[in-house]
Design an enzyme around this catalytic site. Structure first.
Site, mmCIF file in Angstrom:
data_model
loop_
_atom_site.group_PDB
_atom_site.id
_atom_site.type_symbol
_atom_site.label_atom_id
_atom_site.label_comp_id
_atom_site.label_asym_id
_atom_site.label_seq_id
_atom_site.Cartn_x
_atom_site.Cartn_y
_atom_site.Cartn_z
ATOM 1 N N CYS A 116 2.980 18.641 -18.651
ATOM 2 C CA CYS A 116 3.183 17.198 -18.841
ATOM 3 C C CYS A 116 4.192 16.991 -19.970
ATOM 4 O O CYS A 116 4.050 17.596 -21.044
ATOM 5 C CB CYS A 116 1.849 16.556 -19.207
ATOM 6 S SG CYS A 116 1.994 14.861 -19.775
ATOM 7 N N HIS A 137 -1.544 1.430 -4.185
ATOM 8 C CA HIS A 137 -1.932 2.831 -3.943
ATOM 9 C C HIS A 137 -1.037 3.815 -4.699
ATOM 10 O O HIS A 137 -0.983 4.991 -4.347
ATOM 11 C CB HIS A 137 -1.928 3.138 -2.431
ATOM 12 C CG HIS A 137 -3.044 2.453 -1.692
ATOM 13 N ND1 HIS A 137 -3.082 2.336 -0.317
ATOM 14 C CD2 HIS A 137 -4.183 1.850 -2.146
ATOM 15 C CE1 HIS A 137 -4.185 1.678 0.042
ATOM 16 N NE2 HIS A 137 -4.865 1.372 -1.047
ATOM 17 N N GLN A 143 0.853 -1.197 0.000
ATOM 18 C CA GLN A 143 0.000 0.000 0.000
ATOM 19 C C GLN A 143 0.885 1.242 0.000
ATOM 20 O O GLN A 143 0.385 2.356 -0.113
ATOM 21 C CB GLN A 143 -0.885 0.011 1.251
ATOM 22 C CG GLN A 143 -1.837 -1.166 1.348
ATOM 23 C CD GLN A 143 -2.479 -1.239 2.724
ATOM 24 O OE1 GLN A 143 -3.496 -0.612 2.980
ATOM 25 N NE2 GLN A 143 -1.876 -1.993 3.624
HETATM 26 C C1 BJW Z 1 4.468 -1.029 12.671
HETATM 27 C C2 BJW Z 1 5.673 -0.366 12.954
HETATM 28 C C3 BJW Z 1 6.843 -1.138 12.903
HETATM 29 C C4 BJW Z 1 4.101 1.062 13.128
HETATM 30 N N1 BJW Z 1 6.766 -2.440 12.590
HETATM 31 N N2 BJW Z 1 4.414 -2.319 12.385
HETATM 32 C C5 BJW Z 1 -16.952 1.996 4.611
HETATM 33 C C6 BJW Z 1 -16.651 0.670 4.898
HETATM 34 C C7 BJW Z 1 -15.669 -0.021 4.185
HETATM 35 C C8 BJW Z 1 -14.971 0.611 3.153
HETATM 36 C C9 BJW Z 1 -15.280 1.916 2.869
HETATM 37 C C10 BJW Z 1 -16.263 2.602 3.580
HETATM 38 N N3 BJW Z 1 -16.337 3.866 3.081
HETATM 39 C C11 BJW Z 1 -15.431 3.983 2.084
HETATM 40 C C12 BJW Z 1 -14.783 2.811 1.941
HETATM 41 C C13 BJW Z 1 -13.673 2.509 0.996
HETATM 42 C C14 BJW Z 1 -12.400 3.257 1.362
HETATM 43 C C15 BJW Z 1 -12.008 2.920 2.791
HETATM 44 O O1 BJW Z 1 -11.392 1.895 3.069
HETATM 45 N N4 BJW Z 1 -12.307 3.813 3.738
HETATM 46 C C16 BJW Z 1 -11.990 3.569 5.146
HETATM 47 C C17 BJW Z 1 -11.764 4.887 5.822
HETATM 48 C C18 BJW Z 1 -13.112 2.764 5.769
HETATM 49 N N5 BJW Z 1 -11.380 2.814 0.431
HETATM 50 C C19 BJW Z 1 -11.181 3.405 -0.731
HETATM 51 O O2 BJW Z 1 -11.804 4.412 -1.063
HETATM 52 C C20 BJW Z 1 -10.202 2.746 -1.669
HETATM 53 N N6 BJW Z 1 -10.817 2.543 -2.937
HETATM 54 C C21 BJW Z 1 -11.860 1.694 -3.089
HETATM 55 O O3 BJW Z 1 -12.331 1.050 -2.156
HETATM 56 O O4 BJW Z 1 -12.300 1.626 -4.394
HETATM 57 C C22 BJW Z 1 -13.382 0.749 -4.678
HETATM 58 C C23 BJW Z 1 -12.884 -0.493 -5.352
HETATM 59 C C24 BJW Z 1 -11.992 -1.324 -4.702
HETATM 60 C C25 BJW Z 1 -11.547 -2.486 -5.316
HETATM 61 C C26 BJW Z 1 -11.980 -2.817 -6.580
HETATM 62 C C27 BJW Z 1 -12.869 -1.984 -7.238
HETATM 63 C C28 BJW Z 1 -13.334 -0.818 -6.629
HETATM 64 C C29 BJW Z 1 -8.975 3.609 -1.879
HETATM 65 C C30 BJW Z 1 -8.137 3.720 -0.653
HETATM 66 C C31 BJW Z 1 -6.965 4.670 -0.902
HETATM 67 C C32 BJW Z 1 -6.088 4.858 0.337
HETATM 68 N N7 BJW Z 1 -5.118 5.861 0.067
HETATM 69 C C33 BJW Z 1 -4.113 6.161 1.097
HETATM 70 C C34 BJW Z 1 -3.259 7.374 0.617
HETATM 71 C C35 BJW Z 1 -2.306 6.942 -0.503
HETATM 72 C C36 BJW Z 1 -1.397 8.048 -0.897
HETATM 73 C C37 BJW Z 1 -0.484 8.480 0.216
HETATM 74 O O5 BJW Z 1 0.367 7.707 0.677
HETATM 75 O O6 BJW Z 1 -0.610 9.647 0.634
HETATM 76 O O7 BJW Z 1 -3.293 5.017 1.304
HETATM 77 S S1 BJW Z 1 -4.807 6.463 2.710
HETATM 78 C C38 BJW Z 1 -3.505 5.695 3.599
HETATM 79 O O8 BJW Z 1 -4.020 4.523 4.305
HETATM 80 C C39 BJW Z 1 -2.541 5.146 2.526
HETATM 81 C C40 BJW Z 1 -2.172 3.815 3.092
HETATM 82 O O9 BJW Z 1 -1.678 2.969 2.054
HETATM 83 C C41 BJW Z 1 -3.473 3.347 3.700
HETATM 84 C C42 BJW Z 1 -3.301 2.272 4.742
HETATM 85 O O10 BJW Z 1 -2.532 2.719 5.813
HETATM 86 P P1 BJW Z 1 -1.512 1.723 6.517
HETATM 87 O O11 BJW Z 1 -0.424 1.368 5.594
HETATM 88 O O12 BJW Z 1 -2.258 0.608 7.127
HETATM 89 O O13 BJW Z 1 -0.869 2.697 7.643
HETATM 90 P P2 BJW Z 1 -1.396 3.015 9.113
HETATM 91 O O14 BJW Z 1 -0.686 4.220 9.587
HETATM 92 O O15 BJW Z 1 -2.867 3.031 9.161
HETATM 93 O O16 BJW Z 1 -0.949 1.742 9.973
HETATM 94 C C43 BJW Z 1 0.420 1.451 10.207
HETATM 95 C C44 BJW Z 1 0.498 0.197 11.064
HETATM 96 O O17 BJW Z 1 1.869 -0.136 11.204
HETATM 97 C C45 BJW Z 1 -0.077 0.387 12.479
HETATM 98 O O18 BJW Z 1 -0.920 -0.722 12.806
HETATM 99 C C46 BJW Z 1 1.169 0.391 13.369
HETATM 100 O O19 BJW Z 1 0.954 -0.208 14.637
HETATM 101 C C47 BJW Z 1 2.132 -0.435 12.558
HETATM 102 N N8 BJW Z 1 3.558 -0.130 12.802
HETATM 103 N N9 BJW Z 1 5.459 0.904 13.234
HETATM 104 C C48 BJW Z 1 5.616 -3.041 12.364
HETATM 105 N N10 BJW Z 1 8.113 -0.613 13.168
#
Ligand code: BJW
Length: 232
Positions: A132, A105, A87
């Site tokens: 671009c 992502h 991601q």
């Molecule tokens: C350690 C550590 C160490 C710390 N060692 N561990 C309601 C219900 C369900 C879903 C939805 C809903 N409403 C909307 C949705 C969908 C929505 C969604 O999920 N929303 C949620 C808020 C519920 N999703 C979307 O819109 C996605 N698209 C989609 O669903 O399209 C439809 C579709 C899908 C599939 C097929 C066809 C159609 C798009 C999501 C885009 C997310 N974008 C981001 C930004 C990217 C650009 C950027 O980087 O700026 O992606 S948001 C951000 O969160 C980023 C990350 O990749 C993503 C996940 O975060 P991640 O990596 O988990 O980080 P953290 O900080 O949350 O966690 C870190 C973890 O590491 C923690 O647990 C720590 O404890 C741990 N950690 N140090 C090991 N040393």
């Protein structure tokens, strides 16, 4: 054995890349769900571009850690039987030696032109809205996936999850879909599932096994276990 590894921000934390949802998270006082959206970009394009420009610039000051390197070592042995999907938009897996990385992502080092739909490698800034290189129109934005947009490579990811023997999630909170649902999909098709995270993720109860600690410690140990089972 066919393995799918999903990584999130936690795997890059020990390299010095901030995570999203930890206390010292990236957006300082803003919920990522409010700012990582196409609507936020429409409202404040320069501020959003600056945010990504700064993150792109900061990549030069970070290095892959033992977790990235261990996954590259695993790929050397497993080849196509390992599918690494991240991601993360940083390039630390590639710099750690991984050859095949699915960036669901997007990538910080690419720009996407909203005019010609072209994608181009990008290391500089975008906040001054440069033209671009393909079509000359100033409509470049970071090639990243915001909330409400469709993640990249979903067909291939789903295909790999459906035939995985083992699904491993590293350093992700399990707060964002579709990635948060991968564990259930893989498990429903018979895969074993393993969580490697600093703390229990939101979906920790879906995993058949969970180990909690730093990715830089846990991932190399797990990779060694797999490689030993292959006789290495
Ligand atoms: C350690 C550590 C160490 C710390 N060692 N561990 C309601 C219900 C369900 C879903 C939805 C809903 N409403 C909307 C949705 C969908 C929505 C969604 O999920 N929303 C949620 C808020 C519920 N999703 C979307 O819109 C996605 N698209 C989609 O669903 O399209 C439809 C579709 C899908 C599939 C097929 C066809 C159609 C798009 C999501 C885009 C997310 N974008 C981001 C930004 C990217 C650009 C950027 O980087 O700026 O992606 S948001 C951000 O969160 C980023 C990350 O990749 C993503 C996940 O975060 P991640 O990596 O988990 O980080 P953290 O900080 O949350 O966690 C870190 C973890 O590491 C923690 O647990 C720590 O404890 C741990 N950690 N140090 C090991 N040393």
């Amino acid at each position: 054995m066919r393995i799918v590894v999903l990584t999130g921000a936690g795997i890059s934390a020990e390299s010095g890349v901030p995570t999203f949802r930890d206390a010292d998270g990236l957006w300082e006082g803003h919920r990522i769900e409010d700012v990582a959206t196409p609507e936020a970009y429409e409202a404040q394009p320069t501020a959003v571009q600056r945010f990504y420009d700064d993150r792109r610039k900061s990549l030069a000051g970070v290095e892959p850690n033992p977790a990235h390197v261990a996954l590259a070592r695993l790929e050397e042995v497993l080849g196509e039987d390992l599918f690494l999907v991240t991601q993360n938009i940083d390039d630390l897996h590639e710099r750690g030696g991984s050859q095949q990385v699915a960036h669901m992502h997007g990538e910080l080092l690419k720009a996407w032109c909203r005019s010609c739909d072209g994608r181009v490698p990008w290391t500089g800034e975008l906040a001054d809205f440069p033209p671009c290189p393909r079509c000359g129109v100033s409509e470049l934005r970071p090639d990243v996936v915001w909330f409400g947009e469709i993640p990249y490579g979903m067909d291939e990811i789903q295909r790999r999850l459906l035939r995985a023997d083992l699904f491993v999630s590293v350093g992700t909170s399990g707060a964002v879909y579709p990635a948060a649902g991968f564990v259930q999909l893989a498990a429903s098709c018979g895969a074993k599932t393993l969580e490697l995270n600093l703390e229990p993720s939101e979906g920790t109860h879906f995993f058949s096994e969970a180990r909690h600690g730093r990715a830089g410690d846990l991932v190399p140990v797990w990779v060694d276990e797999v490689l030993r089972s292959y006789g290495f």
